[in-house]
Design a protein around this motif. Structure first.
Motif, mmCIF file in Angstrom:
data_model
loop_
_atom_site.group_PDB
_atom_site.id
_atom_site.type_symbol
_atom_site.label_atom_id
_atom_site.label_comp_id
_atom_site.label_asym_id
_atom_site.label_seq_id
_atom_site.Cartn_x
_atom_site.Cartn_y
_atom_site.Cartn_z
ATOM 1 N N LEU A 1 -31.805 -46.103 0.332
ATOM 2 C CA LEU A 1 -31.254 -47.026 2.342
ATOM 3 C C LEU A 1 -31.309 -46.268 3.259
ATOM 4 N N LEU A 2 -30.181 -45.753 2.923
ATOM 5 C CA LEU A 2 -29.415 -45.541 4.221
ATOM 6 C C LEU A 2 -30.338 -43.753 4.485
ATOM 7 N N PHE A 3 -30.747 -42.576 3.462
ATOM 8 C CA PHE A 3 -31.286 -41.488 4.428
ATOM 9 C C PHE A 3 -33.428 -42.307 4.566
ATOM 10 N N SER A 4 -33.197 -43.576 4.186
ATOM 11 C CA SER A 4 -34.774 -43.685 5.102
ATOM 12 C C SER A 4 -34.109 -44.237 6.398
ATOM 13 N N LEU A 5 -33.313 -45.621 6.472
ATOM 14 C CA LEU A 5 -33.191 -45.513 7.552
ATOM 15 C C LEU A 5 -32.463 -45.089 8.388
ATOM 16 N N ASP A 6 -32.111 -44.213 8.728
ATOM 17 C CA ASP A 6 -31.507 -43.116 9.206
ATOM 18 C C ASP A 6 -32.024 -41.703 8.564
ATOM 19 N N PRO A 7 -32.743 -40.907 8.891
ATOM 20 C CA PRO A 7 -32.943 -39.719 7.966
ATOM 21 C C PRO A 7 -32.517 -38.158 8.723
ATOM 22 N N GLU A 8 -31.933 -38.828 9.637
ATOM 23 C CA GLU A 8 -30.868 -37.656 10.076
ATOM 24 C C GLU A 8 -29.233 -37.964 8.936
ATOM 25 N N ILE A 9 -29.411 -38.569 8.534
ATOM 26 C CA ILE A 9 -28.132 -38.856 7.839
ATOM 27 C C ILE A 9 -28.069 -37.832 6.564
ATOM 28 N N ILE B 1 -20.787 -41.518 8.029
ATOM 29 C CA ILE B 1 -20.990 -40.278 8.094
ATOM 30 C C ILE B 1 -21.790 -40.056 9.083
ATOM 31 N N ARG B 2 -21.525 -40.626 10.794
ATOM 32 C CA ARG B 2 -22.001 -40.335 11.799
ATOM 33 C C ARG B 2 -20.403 -40.782 12.758
ATOM 34 N N GLU B 3 -19.093 -41.257 12.172
ATOM 35 C CA GLU B 3 -17.784 -41.118 12.501
ATOM 36 C C GLU B 3 -17.550 -39.434 12.149
ATOM 37 N N GLN C 1 -27.907 -30.820 2.885
ATOM 38 C CA GLN C 1 -27.051 -29.883 2.756
ATOM 39 C C GLN C 1 -27.199 -28.651 0.923
ATOM 40 N N HIS C 2 -26.127 -29.541 0.428
ATOM 41 C CA HIS C 2 -25.398 -29.400 -0.772
ATOM 42 C C HIS C 2 -26.072 -30.910 -1.602
ATOM 43 N N VAL C 3 -26.448 -30.154 -2.858
ATOM 44 C CA VAL C 3 -26.476 -31.227 -3.336
ATOM 45 C C VAL C 3 -26.465 -30.709 -5.290
#
Length: 294
Positions: free
Chosen positions: A126-134, A106-108, A181-183
């Protein structure tokens, strides 16, 4: 061309494998990666790899979270793994690798990846908690979860039948509170309309890829109908008009034992979430068959 990452608990219900087969055959799909979630995630990764290899595709696959966020005695295992010996597959997968790899992807590719979540949401939480910008760097998030029907809630074995939220309700709550943004969410109110009887498509499992799907799904099919819950989520990435939608806000109950994982939807034009409210069954199956069997 859409960049798609699939997060899946493949190996139980056949619908995960049916979904993967669709994405592998969809010409407008660029599969960026696959992650597995649930008990025995390494074997689930092997199943996904087997299907990809039969399809002649080399997709990065990573085993993810093997357990829920909070301690639990629930540990689902992939019944389809009994057929792994039939198909070639890699065996190097190690649990808890998926989150770092998904984060890097996602960063790439910021604002480019469509994340399809068709298992319980532990990896994503886990991803959203590790990196809240994701969450803000995703293009979109499509989820199979929820019921969104009072009639179904009365008739089903609730909340367990809302499996993807019930198995890890805290993870589901984290994901639905995130600023994506879009869920778009596909619940049992629409997916249960997509039961396919064998006589409706006798040649469904005619190709090599679909033969592998059938073999890995055979333990499930011994006791369950074939319902296309997860394939609808993938198909609507490319054909959104297969469904009608409502906009609003979803909340997940993670406080009350008798309602763990139950998802409530409040319609609102300012809401951040969309739910599928109806599906064109005929159009869906015509589209699915044209991609997978064409």
């Amino acid at each position: 061309m859409k960049k798609v990452w699939l997060d899946t608990d493949i190996g139980g219900d056949i619908d995960d494998a049916l979904c993967l087969a669709y994405l592998l055959r969809q010409p407008a799909c660029e599969m960026v990666g696959i992650s597995t979630v649930g008990g025995e995630v390494e074997q689930r990764a092997m199943i996904a790899d087997s299907i990809c290899k039969v399809a002649g595709r080399h997709i990065p696959i990573f085993a993810g979270a093997d357990r829920q966020l909070l301690p639990s005695d629930l540990y689902p295992t992939p019944g389809g793994a009994v057929n792994l010996s039939i198909f070639p597959h890699d065996t190097h997968f190690r649990k808890n690798q998926a989150v770092d790899q998904l984060r890097a992807a996602i960063r790439e590719h910021p604002h480019e990846i469509s994340l399809v979540a068709i298992g319980h949401l532990t990896n994503i939480a886990l991803l959203f908690s590790l990196d809240p910008e994701i969450p803000m760097l995703l293009k979109e998030l499509s989820i199979m979860s929820g019921v969104f029907s009072e009639a179904l809630e009365r008739s089903l074995n609730m909340p367990q039948d809302n499996w993807n939220a019930w198995l890890d309700p805290h993870a589901a709550a984290i994901v639905y509170q995130a600023n994506v943004q879009h869920v778009r969410t596909f619940g049992l109110n629409v997916t249960t309309k997509l039961v396919l009887e064998k006589q409706e498509k006798e040649d469904l499992f005619h190709t090599d890829v679909m033969k592998a799907v059938e073999r890995f799904g055979s333990p499930w099919l011994e006791n369950h109908p074939m319902t296309f819950h997860d394939p609808l989520v993938a198909a609507c990435l490319f054909e959104p008009d297969l469904c009608d939608y409502q906009r609003g806000q979803i909340e997940v109950d993670f406080m009350h034992e008798e309602k763990l994982g139950m998802m409530s939807f409040r319609e609102s034009v300012e809401g951040r979430h969309e739910i599928a409210s109806a599906v064109d069954r005929t159009h869906f199956f015509e589209h699915y068959f044209s991609v997978v069997c064409g």
